[in-house]
Design an enzyme around this catalytic site. Structure first.
Site, short mmCIF file in Angstrom:
data_model
loop_
_atom_site.label_atom_id
_atom_site.label_comp_id
_atom_site.label_asym_id
_atom_site.label_seq_id
_atom_site.Cartn_x
_atom_site.Cartn_y
_atom_site.Cartn_z
N TYR A 130 3.87 -17.81 -6.70
CA TYR A 130 5.11 -16.80 -6.39
C TYR A 130 5.21 -17.56 -5.09
CZ TYR A 130 7.18 -12.74 -4.92
OH TYR A 130 7.59 -11.72 -4.11
N ARG A 152 -6.58 7.11 4.37
CA ARG A 152 -6.02 5.94 4.57
C ARG A 152 -7.40 5.07 3.93
NH1 ARG A 152 -7.51 4.51 9.47
NH2 ARG A 152 -6.39 5.03 10.69
N LYS A 181 3.29 -5.45 -12.01
CA LYS A 181 4.03 -5.42 -12.82
C LYS A 181 2.68 -5.57 -13.97
CE LYS A 181 5.97 -8.06 -9.75
NZ LYS A 181 5.69 -8.45 -8.47
N ASP A 225 -5.56 -14.88 -8.71
CA ASP A 225 -4.28 -13.77 -9.24
C ASP A 225 -3.90 -13.33 -10.33
OD1 ASP A 225 -1.96 -12.25 -9.49
OD2 ASP A 225 -1.15 -13.78 -7.91
O1 P1T Z 1 5.70 -7.89 -4.85
P1 P1T Z 1 4.17 -7.75 -4.84
O2 P1T Z 1 3.57 -6.41 -5.16
O3 P1T Z 1 3.72 -7.54 -3.22
O4 P1T Z 1 3.22 -8.99 -5.22
C1 P1T Z 1 3.18 -9.87 -5.37
C2 P1T Z 1 2.34 -11.20 -6.46
C3 P1T Z 1 1.40 -11.72 -6.00
N1 P1T Z 1 1.30 -12.64 -7.14
C4 P1T Z 1 2.38 -12.97 -8.79
C5 P1T Z 1 1.31 -13.59 -9.28
C6 P1T Z 1 3.48 -12.17 -8.29
O5 P1T Z 1 3.79 -12.32 -9.46
C7 P1T Z 1 3.68 -11.65 -6.68
C8 P1T Z 1 5.21 -11.08 -7.41
N2 P1T Z 1 6.66 -11.33 -8.18
C9 P1T Z 1 7.28 -11.32 -8.33
C10 P1T Z 1 8.63 -9.58 -7.62
C11 P1T Z 1 8.12 -11.87 -9.31
O6 P1T Z 1 9.54 -11.32 -9.62
O7 P1T Z 1 7.86 -13.02 -10.03
#
Ligand code: P1T
Length: 381
Positions: free
Chosen positions: A99, A47, A196, A171
């Site tokens: 998001y 961790r 992503k 972000d």
């Molecule tokens: O899904 P996660 O890895 O927890 O990430 C969240 C997140 C944060 N910031 C942005 C700009 C994002 O696009 C996302 C996650 N977005 C999607 C799952 C989507 O389809 O837009």
């Protein structure tokens, strides 16, 4: 090193002292033998740190031009860790178009912990002055925004945050470090949903943070270890492999998105196209200044703004897959109003442009003519 070399070698100088493996081994272990209490080889418990995760954290720090990287079990876990830097009564100013899951975390969880959020449009950074007061601790910027593809001038916002001694978090999920490097523009922390483009193959869920501020890094590392939402070694390995082709993929994503945006703007069934590479995009000049290219995300709305038309279009797609998420090698299409942004109340959503017929495309790296043909066919609903 230049970016393309960093994507492959950045932070990977002292890999595998045991056997000289060229690729970082997957250290699938929770704990590490100690010769005597406290006497170990730098790792005690996974961790706190794991060699595969550390290799990824160093790679991320390198490509973002930072000094410290931290990897979490999801993008939202990374955002959660940042929010834990705050105390009740602290205030955050955030982009209003972001998001849906980030909005939900801010507005449904951290708001109840006494943190105040202001969601504001940031296309004119000067308006921020209205919201800054003695409690303001952080400005949260998503650029390009999800899903409206607005571009925020990071450098202009950084001038304001530096003047007021508040943290600027960017972000960088949609752009990635290949297209834009927020730390170079004055941001304090850069955040990614590594799920992503960094992973790039739709096979993992992960979040990351990079900073070059030692004090912030120490606080975030403390939170990462104390709260425990870390990424595992297998996923860390996959993300490291993904980063090695980030530059190649982002080039092709951007080229294909250009072909698709060009096709969509002239299509009679299409109302608006949102892609920062279009000269008609209201923030095109800022995008040109702060990004190397314009990325693979394209949103568009349909003439007449009819929900059923949007559904028919999405059902007719064959090469694009209807799915949440983005940033993989394969093309995806999404319906923000009912999928990624359903957690934003309808009136709020519509004010931002997230109308019922809005479609979001994550343009993959297939052949662009196949992608255009697929859209052309699906638009004939
Ligand atoms: O899904 P996660 O890895 O927890 O990430 C969240 C997140 C944060 N910031 C942005 C700009 C994002 O696009 C996302 C996650 N977005 C999607 C799952 C989507 O389809 O837009």
């Amino acid at each position: 090193m230049k970016f393309n070399s960093k994507a492959i070698h950045g932070g990977q100088e002292d890999i595998d002292p045991a056997y000289g493996a060229v690729m970082p081994p997957i250290y699938q272990t929770s704990t590490y033998a100690q010769a005597s209490p406290g006497q170990h080889k730098g790792f005690e418990y996974s961790r706190s740190a794991n060699p595969t995760r550390t290799a990824l954290e160093k790679a991320l720090a390198s490509i973002e031009n930072g000094t410290h990287g931290l990897v979490f079990s999801s993008g939202l876990a990374a955002i959660d860790a940042i929010m834990k830097l705050l105390k009740p009564e602290d205030e955050v100013i955030s982009t209003n178009d972001l998001y849906g899951g980030t909005y939900r975390l801010f507005n449904s969880i951290f708001k109840d912990f006494g943190i105040k959020f202001h969601f504001v449009g940031m296309s004119n950074p000067e308006t921020l002055a209205t919201y800054i007061n003695k409690n303001t601790q952080m400005i949260w910027v998503e650029t390009p925004t999800n899903p409206m593809m607005n571009i925020i001038d990071i450098k202009a916002i950084a001038e304001i945050t530096q003047k007021h001694h508040i943290n600027l978090v960017v972000d960088n999920t949609f752009a990635t470090a290949y297209l834009q490097q927020p730390l170079n523009l004055g941001a304090d922390i850069v955040m990614h949903s590594a799920t992503k483009y960094l992973g790039g193959h739709s096979d993992l869920v992960m979040g990351s943070l990079v900073t070059k501020d030692k004090q912030l890094a120490e606080k975030l590392h403390f939170i990462q270890n104390a709260s425990g939402a870390i990424a595992g070694p297998m996923d860390s390995f996959l993300a490291l492999r993904g980063i090695k082709t980030l530059h190649l993929r982002m080039q092709r994503h951007s080229e294909n998105a250009k072909a698709i945006a060009g096709f969509l703007v002239q299509h009679p069934s299409v109302n608006q196209v949102y892609w920062p590479g279009l000269t008609s995009h209201p923030n095109h000049d800022i995008a040109k200044r702060q990004m190397k290219d314009f990325g693979g995300m394209v949103s568009f709305s349909l003439k007449g703004d009819n929900l059923n038309d949007a559904i028919k279009f999405l059902e007719r797609l064959k090469v694009f897959t209807l799915a949440e998420s983005l940033g993989g090698v394969e093309s995806l299409a999404g319906h923000p109003a009912s999928m990624t942004h359903a957690s934003i109340p309808k009136p709020e959503r519509e004010k931002l442009g997230i109308v019922d017929s809005l479609i979001r495309l994550s343009v993959g790296i297939e052949d662009d003519t196949d992608l255009v043909a697929d859209l052309d066919h699906a638009l004939n609903f």
